[in-house]
Design an enzyme around this catalytic site. Structure first.
Site, short mmCIF file in Angstrom:
data_model
loop_
_atom_site.label_atom_id
_atom_site.label_comp_id
_atom_site.label_asym_id
_atom_site.label_seq_id
_atom_site.Cartn_x
_atom_site.Cartn_y
_atom_site.Cartn_z
N HIS A 60 21.69 -46.79 15.03
CA HIS A 60 22.48 -48.02 14.95
C HIS A 60 23.93 -47.77 14.53
CE1 HIS A 60 19.00 -50.22 16.10
NE2 HIS A 60 18.30 -49.64 15.14
N TYR A 85 24.24 -52.73 8.91
CA TYR A 85 23.46 -51.51 8.67
C TYR A 85 24.07 -50.33 9.45
CZ TYR A 85 19.53 -48.25 9.29
OH TYR A 85 18.74 -47.12 9.34
N SER A 104 13.86 -43.86 16.54
CA SER A 104 12.75 -44.76 16.17
C SER A 104 11.60 -43.94 15.63
CB SER A 104 12.26 -45.54 17.40
OG SER A 104 13.33 -46.17 18.05
N1 LIG Z 1 12.28 -45.38 10.02
C1 LIG Z 1 13.12 -45.24 11.03
O1 LIG Z 1 12.80 -45.35 12.22
C2 LIG Z 1 14.55 -44.92 10.71
C3 LIG Z 1 15.45 -44.88 11.76
C4 LIG Z 1 16.76 -44.56 11.48
C5 LIG Z 1 17.13 -44.26 10.20
N2 LIG Z 1 16.25 -44.32 9.18
C6 LIG Z 1 16.71 -44.04 7.81
O2 LIG Z 1 15.78 -43.20 7.15
C7 LIG Z 1 15.75 -43.53 5.76
C8 LIG Z 1 14.32 -43.81 5.32
O3 LIG Z 1 13.81 -44.90 6.08
P1 LIG Z 1 12.35 -45.47 5.80
O4 LIG Z 1 11.89 -46.05 7.08
O5 LIG Z 1 11.51 -44.47 5.10
O6 LIG Z 1 12.71 -46.68 4.80
P2 LIG Z 1 11.84 -47.20 3.55
O7 LIG Z 1 12.38 -48.55 3.20
O8 LIG Z 1 10.39 -47.08 3.82
O9 LIG Z 1 12.21 -46.17 2.40
C9 LIG Z 1 13.44 -46.22 1.72
C10 LIG Z 1 13.21 -45.78 0.28
O10 LIG Z 1 14.47 -45.85 -0.40
C11 LIG Z 1 14.25 -46.41 -1.68
N3 LIG Z 1 15.42 -47.12 -2.14
C12 LIG Z 1 15.98 -48.23 -1.57
N4 LIG Z 1 17.01 -48.65 -2.31
C13 LIG Z 1 17.11 -47.79 -3.36
C14 LIG Z 1 17.98 -47.72 -4.48
N5 LIG Z 1 18.94 -48.63 -4.68
N6 LIG Z 1 17.82 -46.73 -5.37
C15 LIG Z 1 16.82 -45.81 -5.20
N7 LIG Z 1 15.95 -45.84 -4.16
C16 LIG Z 1 16.10 -46.82 -3.26
C17 LIG Z 1 13.10 -47.39 -1.50
O11 LIG Z 1 12.44 -47.64 -2.75
C18 LIG Z 1 12.22 -46.68 -0.49
O12 LIG Z 1 11.23 -45.91 -1.13
C19 LIG Z 1 16.69 -44.72 5.58
O13 LIG Z 1 17.95 -44.25 5.14
C20 LIG Z 1 16.81 -45.30 6.97
O14 LIG Z 1 18.03 -45.99 7.16
C21 LIG Z 1 14.97 -44.65 9.41
#
Ligand SMILES: NC(=O)c1ccc[n+]([C@@H]2O[C@H](COP(=O)([O-])OP(=O)(O)OC[C@H]3O[C@@H](n4cnc5c(N)ncnc54)[C@H](O)[C@@H]3O)[C@@H](O)[C@H]2O)c1
Length: 300
Positions: free
Chosen positions: A139, A165, A194
């Site tokens: 994104h 985002y 994804s």
């Molecule tokens: N899942 C996907 O397909 C995808 C795609 C692109 C990017 N991402 C990126 O990968 C990373 C992980 O994604 P995910 O799907 O596991 O998300 P998720 O929400 O499952 O995990 C994020 C974690 O970050 C922690 N967190 C959030 N805010 C916080 C804060 N202020 N202080 C400390 N910890 C905090 C949360 O407690 C959570 O455990 C993210 O940065 C997301 O943007 C994920």
């Protein structure tokens, strides 16, 4: 294409600030932020199988998976620099996953994703950690068009975010670039597409990153020599894919999984449900439905 400032720009070099404090050119001990999250839960078992010792960092308590795997757990806000320095000290690399993973209000997204990433990079610098792997996202470049000619989108296509985002992830990449150029930190930004257990809709048949490939990608980003600053697509070897594999190949990432094996099941299970089929935005833009005026919001 990848951006390797160590070969194209001699303002900084990574010289002997390698990540190799463990066998086979990989760091022994790493810190993983967002360690209670969904992506971390996917990659933690694979990373420990590969021999990494992990310090988990999250605002939440450790999940059962994380508690069984992580050697240490730092429960703190991602903007708490002093707590991060303590957690990162002695680590050969940081994998920064903590963040808001979808669209949300600007105040929250900018505080957690932008301020949080700056705090992580600054803490890594202060703790003497030579390499940081940053979770970026498709994104950050969501409004880039899908090639009509069957071509691929380069790993380092310029930012064209489709949401607050996406803007925050473009800023994550810019912060990584700054910390590389100014301080010589090695930074690999993973433009994750994804990441789910299985592709959930037609678009993901092109953009899926399997959990096993997420482990391979993270391992490659941690152990590749002399990475400088790089942008790398986080995607599997999907037959319908349109995201370049060059950046991954340059760091030794070889994706194995192909979403196509789920295609028949996906459409069969969907039946008459049209939401599984690619929308107009899905067919035009990398960011798909998140390019609409009212993108899906992150739900706490
Ligand atoms: N899942 C996907 O397909 C995808 C795609 C692109 C990017 N991402 C990126 O990968 C990373 C992980 O994604 P995910 O799907 O596991 O998300 P998720 O929400 O499952 O995990 C994020 C974690 O970050 C922690 N967190 C959030 N805010 C916080 C804060 N202020 N202080 C400390 N910890 C905090 C949360 O407690 C959570 O455990 C993210 O940065 C997301 O943007 C994920």
């Amino acid at each position: 294409m990848t951006t390797d400032r160590t070969t194209t720009d001699d303002r900084t070099t990574t010289d002997d600030r390698t990540t190799a404090d463990g066998p086979h050119g990989r760091p022994d001990r790493i810190a993983l932020t967002g360690a209670a999250g969904s992506l971390a839960t996917d990659v933690l078992p694979g990373l420990t199988d590969l021999g990494y010792h992990v310090v988990g960092v999250d605002r939440k308590p450790a999940t059962d998976t994380a508690a069984a795997i992580c050697q240490d757990w730092a429960r703190c806000e991602i903007t708490d620099s002093d707590a991060l320095v303590t957690a990162f000290t002695g680590c050969g690399a940081v994998v920064h996953l903590a963040g808001i993973p979808l669209e949300a209000d600007w105040e929250t997204v900018s505080r957690v994703n932008i301020d949080g990433t700056q705090a992580v990079l600054e803490a890594a610098r202060r703790a003497g950690v030579p390499r940081v792997v940053l979770a970026s996202s498709i994104h950050a470049v969501g409004y880039v068009g899908i090639p009509a000619d069957g071509g691929t989108v380069p790993d380092d296509v310029p930012a064209r975010p489709n949401t607050f985002y996406g803007v925050s992830k473009a800023a994550v990449e810019a912060l990584g670039s700054l910390y590389h150029d100014r301080y010589g930190l090695e930074v690999v930004c993973l433009r994750i597409a994804s990441r789910f257990a299985r592709p959930r809709d037609e678009r993901m048949l092109a953009t899926w990153l399997s959990p096993a490939d997420a482990v391979r990608l993270t391992d490659a980003a941690l152990r590749a020599p002399g990475v400088g600053f790089r942008l790398v697509w986080g995607v599997s070897a999907n037959s319908r894919g349109y995201l370049s594999h060059s950046g991954g190949a340059a760091i030794g990432y070889t994706p194995v999984d192909d979403a196509e094996r789920y295609a028949d099941t996906l459409f069969a299970e969907a039946g008459d449900d049209p939401s599984v089929l690619a929308s107009e935005e899905d067919r035009r833009f990398l960011g798909g439905v998140f390019c609409s005026e009212h993108p899906p919001m992150f739900e706490w």
